[in-house]
Design an enzyme around this catalytic site. Structure first.
Site, PDB file in Angstrom:
ATOM      1  N   LYS A 188      38.213  20.937  75.040  1.00 18.35           N
ATOM      2  CA  LYS A 188      37.883  20.734  73.619  1.00 18.35           C
ATOM      3  C   LYS A 188      36.591  19.919  73.580  1.00 18.35           C
ATOM      4  O   LYS A 188      36.601  18.697  73.677  1.00 18.35           O
ATOM      5  CB  LYS A 188      39.016  19.956  72.941  1.00 18.35           C
ATOM      6  CG  LYS A 188      39.155  20.136  71.452  1.00 18.35           C
ATOM      7  CD  LYS A 188      37.949  19.864  70.592  1.00 18.35           C
ATOM      8  CE  LYS A 188      37.718  18.393  70.263  1.00 18.35           C
ATOM      9  NZ  LYS A 188      36.462  18.207  69.457  1.00 18.35           N
ATOM     10  N   GLY A 241      34.955   9.498  75.901  1.00 21.33           N
ATOM     11  CA  GLY A 241      34.527   9.208  74.539  1.00 21.33           C
ATOM     12  C   GLY A 241      34.676   7.736  74.249  1.00 21.33           C
ATOM     13  O   GLY A 241      34.623   6.905  75.164  1.00 21.33           O
ATOM     14  N   SER A 242      34.896   7.427  72.979  1.00 19.63           N
ATOM     15  CA  SER A 242      34.899   6.031  72.557  1.00 19.63           C
ATOM     16  C   SER A 242      36.186   5.319  72.973  1.00 19.63           C
ATOM     17  O   SER A 242      37.236   5.937  73.151  1.00 19.63           O
ATOM     18  CB  SER A 242      34.742   5.964  71.042  1.00 19.63           C
ATOM     19  OG  SER A 242      35.836   6.615  70.442  1.00 19.63           O
ATOM     20  N   THR A 243      36.083   4.008  73.065  1.00 16.04           N
ATOM     21  CA  THR A 243      37.251   3.195  73.405  1.00 16.04           C
ATOM     22  C   THR A 243      38.318   3.323  72.312  1.00 16.04           C
ATOM     23  O   THR A 243      39.512   3.363  72.596  1.00 16.04           O
ATOM     24  CB  THR A 243      36.804   1.736  73.615  1.00 16.04           C
ATOM     25  OG1 THR A 243      35.837   1.741  74.672  1.00 16.04           O
ATOM     26  CG2 THR A 243      37.956   0.831  74.008  1.00 16.04           C
ATOM     27  N   VAL A 245      39.047   5.963  70.351  1.00 18.63           N
ATOM     28  CA  VAL A 245      39.833   7.199  70.502  1.00 18.63           C
ATOM     29  C   VAL A 245      40.621   7.137  71.825  1.00 18.63           C
ATOM     30  O   VAL A 245      41.747   7.633  71.898  1.00 18.63           O
ATOM     31  CB  VAL A 245      38.958   8.468  70.390  1.00 18.63           C
ATOM     32  CG1 VAL A 245      39.790   9.727  70.573  1.00 18.63           C
ATOM     33  CG2 VAL A 245      38.250   8.517  69.034  1.00 18.63           C
ATOM     34  N   GLY A 246      40.058   6.479  72.830  1.00 20.69           N
ATOM     35  CA  GLY A 246      40.781   6.303  74.099  1.00 20.69           C
ATOM     36  C   GLY A 246      42.142   5.649  73.872  1.00 20.69           C
ATOM     37  O   GLY A 246      43.147   6.006  74.484  1.00 20.69           O
ATOM     38  N   GLU A 264      37.352   7.918  80.397  1.00 14.73           N
ATOM     39  CA  GLU A 264      36.017   7.357  80.603  1.00 14.73           C
ATOM     40  C   GLU A 264      35.510   6.931  79.244  1.00 14.73           C
ATOM     41  O   GLU A 264      35.262   7.788  78.388  1.00 14.73           O
ATOM     42  CB  GLU A 264      35.079   8.413  81.180  1.00 14.73           C
ATOM     43  CG  GLU A 264      35.536   8.847  82.531  1.00 14.73           C
ATOM     44  CD  GLU A 264      34.447   8.707  83.561  1.00 14.73           C
ATOM     45  OE1 GLU A 264      34.723   9.040  84.701  1.00 14.73           O
ATOM     46  OE2 GLU A 264      33.335   8.275  83.199  1.00 14.73           O
ATOM     47  N   CYS A 298      26.695   6.512  77.955  1.00 16.46           N
ATOM     48  CA  CYS A 298      27.723   5.489  78.204  1.00 16.46           C
ATOM     49  C   CYS A 298      27.261   4.485  79.256  1.00 16.46           C
ATOM     50  O   CYS A 298      27.680   3.341  79.239  1.00 16.46           O
ATOM     51  CB  CYS A 298      29.015   6.163  78.632  1.00 16.46           C
ATOM     52  SG  CYS A 298      28.766   7.271  80.004  1.00 16.46           S
ATOM     53  N   GLU A 396      28.891  -1.999  71.892  1.00 15.77           N
ATOM     54  CA  GLU A 396      28.197  -0.804  72.363  1.00 15.77           C
ATOM     55  C   GLU A 396      27.519  -0.132  71.174  1.00 15.77           C
ATOM     56  O   GLU A 396      28.179   0.265  70.219  1.00 15.77           O
ATOM     57  CB  GLU A 396      29.191   0.178  72.994  1.00 15.77           C
ATOM     58  CG  GLU A 396      28.469   1.378  73.560  1.00 15.77           C
ATOM     59  CD  GLU A 396      29.396   2.456  74.072  1.00 15.77           C
ATOM     60  OE1 GLU A 396      30.391   2.747  73.389  1.00 15.77           O
ATOM     61  OE2 GLU A 396      29.127   3.002  75.154  1.00 15.77           O
TER      62      GLU A 396
END
Ligand code: NAP
Length: 500
Positions: A188, A241-243, A245-246, A264, A298, A396
């Site tokens: 995706k 992706g972002s922390t 959404v992680g 990651e 990143c 970030e």
């Protein structure tokens, strides 16, 4: 694409892409579509299907069937390697085409896109070797009556969610390794940069990958992405992706089937420069580290931690270098800094540049929006008079914004470098081997560069310490991540009975 002129041009009409299921492209039909505008040109370039819940379920079912029928996992490593090598060959022949669509959707310079796609060819070649060399272990220290065998098994159906900053590179830092391990995939990509993932699907099929082994669903993260996270028939999920959404990925795994996760996430990466470095080289490296991919990277080196005795001069050297980098049309071969990929990211970066000034930092160069008559661009911003607690020094930004923080001792430099929730990457610049090695050993980061930055190859693993992620991609570690261990204990000869 107009190949007759030196500068390529966007297509006259947006190109329609279907999503990818069972080894074939599926057109939109009556489904909604998403139109992507090129961030460098402001014109529509692609049209993507907004996949429905049923489409996602069909893609997972396709990957499940392809895994369960063992058409991929039961092949010999040599056969899997043949297909990965053929993919590399076909991809090499289509580098220009893949780079063109990557640039149109992402806004990165075409020369950079081409180099990235070229690097991806190497990922497939390297992973082909791993498919052949992947093996388990055995224990014959069990006496003559037994033998222990450890095998590496594929995990199964892997969901792969990738971001918009390096749509093809990040994909290819994962796909060849996942396939080398014998797994099947539902990818995706980010809704705004899906084209090149769909082109890879075509190439894999042409290379002979069995139908259903690589599927692609398109649509937004909040809808189709979230459903993929929660799917009970997905065995592992690799998320980049972002922390924020992680965190949702971890929660979804806990709520559902405890799928294995690879994460990651973000970074706020230090560039530590000592007075004894080759300052010309270091200035070039620091400029590259913050402006490459417009800082939407990143691993970009966004915190310059520099020895106080040279801090002022060095800051000026970096600013002068950055002022010379060519910002321009991403389709122009000579462009070094392209467009900001999304409107939202453009706003975020400009917001931080304002915030830095409001917090009392001094903008010594950049930060403006060059008017190229089309698209959205930001000149790399350099801030001095920064304190470690300012938002621009801690958060970030994911854009070309460099903060300069001076230090007096090596211990202080290490402590400043580690003063972050992240631990993705770091660089040190020094000609003193003791300094370089001490810093490389004490700074908490998954990737470390000495007298260079943003460099590497398929052999080297990628991943983060602390809140920058879990697991590793690429290298031998990358393929091992997508396998699970089975231990087999084998008794030889007559059993010594428990019940006599
Ligand atoms: P993001 O918003 O987290 O999106 C990443 C991916 O997740 C996209 O495909 C996105 O789809 C999808 N997504 C969004 N919400 C989701 C949800 N609720 N469920 C499932 N999927 C969802 O991050 P981004 O803005 O694209 O990328 C920037 C961030 O990624 C930065 O923090 C950066 O550091 C990090 N990053 C890390 C690495 C690394 O290797 N460590 C590499 C690149 C980027 P849509 O875009 O379609 O919504």
């Amino acid at each position: 694409m107009d190949q007759s002129s030196t500068i390529l041009t966007p297509p006259a009409e947006p190109r329609d892409f279907g999503f990818y299921l069972e080894g074939a492209s599926v057109p939109a039909g009556s489904r909604e579509v998403f139109v992507r505008n090129s961030p460098g040109h402001g014109v529509p370039v692609t049209r993507m299907v907004k996949c429905t819940d049923d489409d996602l379920d069909a893609a997972v079912a396709s990957a499940r069937r392809a895994f369960d029928d063992r058409s991929w996992s039961a092949l010999t490593g040599a056969d899997r390697a043949t297909i990965l090598l053929r993919t590399a060959e076909l991809l090499r022949a289509r580098i220009d085409e893949v780079a063109y669509w990557e640039t149109l959707e992402n806004g990165k310079p075409i020369a950079q896109a081409r180099a990235e796609v070229g690097g991806c060819v190497g990922m497939f070649e390297y992973a082909a070797g791993l498919a052949r060399s992947l093996h388990g272990d055995s224990f014959n220290n069990t006496g003559d009556g037994a033998l222990g065998v450890v095998t590496r098994e594929p995990i199964g159906v892997v969901g792969l969610i990738t971001p918009w900053n390096f749509p093809f590179l990040i994909l290819c830092e994962r796909v060849p390794y996942i396939l080398a391990g014998g797994n099947t995939i539902v990818a995706k990509p980010s809704e705004v940069t899906s084209a090149t993932t769909l082109i890879l699907a075509e190439i894999l099929t042409e290379a002979g990958l069995p139908a259903g082994v690589f599927n692609v669903v398109t649509g937004s993260g909040r809808t189709v992405g979230q459903r993929l996270l929660e799917h009970m028939d997905v065995d592992m999920l690799s998320f980049t992706g972002s922390t924020a959404v992680g965190r949702a990925v971890v929660e979804a795994s806990g709520r559902t089937n405890f799928k294995k996760l690879g994460l990651e996430l973000g970074g706020k990466n230090p560039q530590i420069v000592f007075a004894d470095a080759d300052l010309e080289d270091a200035a070039d490296g620091v400029a590259f580290g913050i402006a490459f991919n417009t800082g939407q990277c990143c691993v970009s080196g966004s915190r310059l931690i520099v020895e106080r005795s040279v801090a002022e001069d060095f800051g000026r050297m970096v600013a002068e270098k950055l002022a010379k980098a060519k910002i321009g049309d991403p389709l122009d071969e000579s462009t070094q800094i392209g467009a900001i990929t999304t409107d939202a990211q453009n706003e975020t970066i400009l917001g931080y540049i304002e915030k830095g000034q409001a917090e009392g930092a001094t903008l010594i160069s950049g930060g403006a929006q060059p008017d190229l008559g089309k698209g959205q661009y930001i000149a790399p911003a350099v801030f001095t008079d920064v304190t470690p607690n300012m938002a621009i020094a801690r958060e970030e930004i994911f854009g070309p914004v460099l903060t300069i923080l001076p230090f007096d001792t090596m211990e202080e430099a290490i402590s400043m470098a580690n003063d972050t929730e992240y631990g993705l990457a770091a660089s040190v610049w020094s000609k003193n081997i003791d300094t370089a090695l001490t810093v490389s050993r004490q700074v908490q980061a998954g990737r470390f560069w000495v007298n260079t930055t943003l460099a590497g190859g398929p052999e080297l693993p990628i991943g983060g310490f602390k809140q920058s992620g879990w697991g590793r991609e690429a290298g031998i570690y990358g393929v091992e991540e997508y396998t699970q261990i089975k231990s087999v204990f084998i008794e030889i000869g007559k059993r010594d009975h428990w019940i006599k």
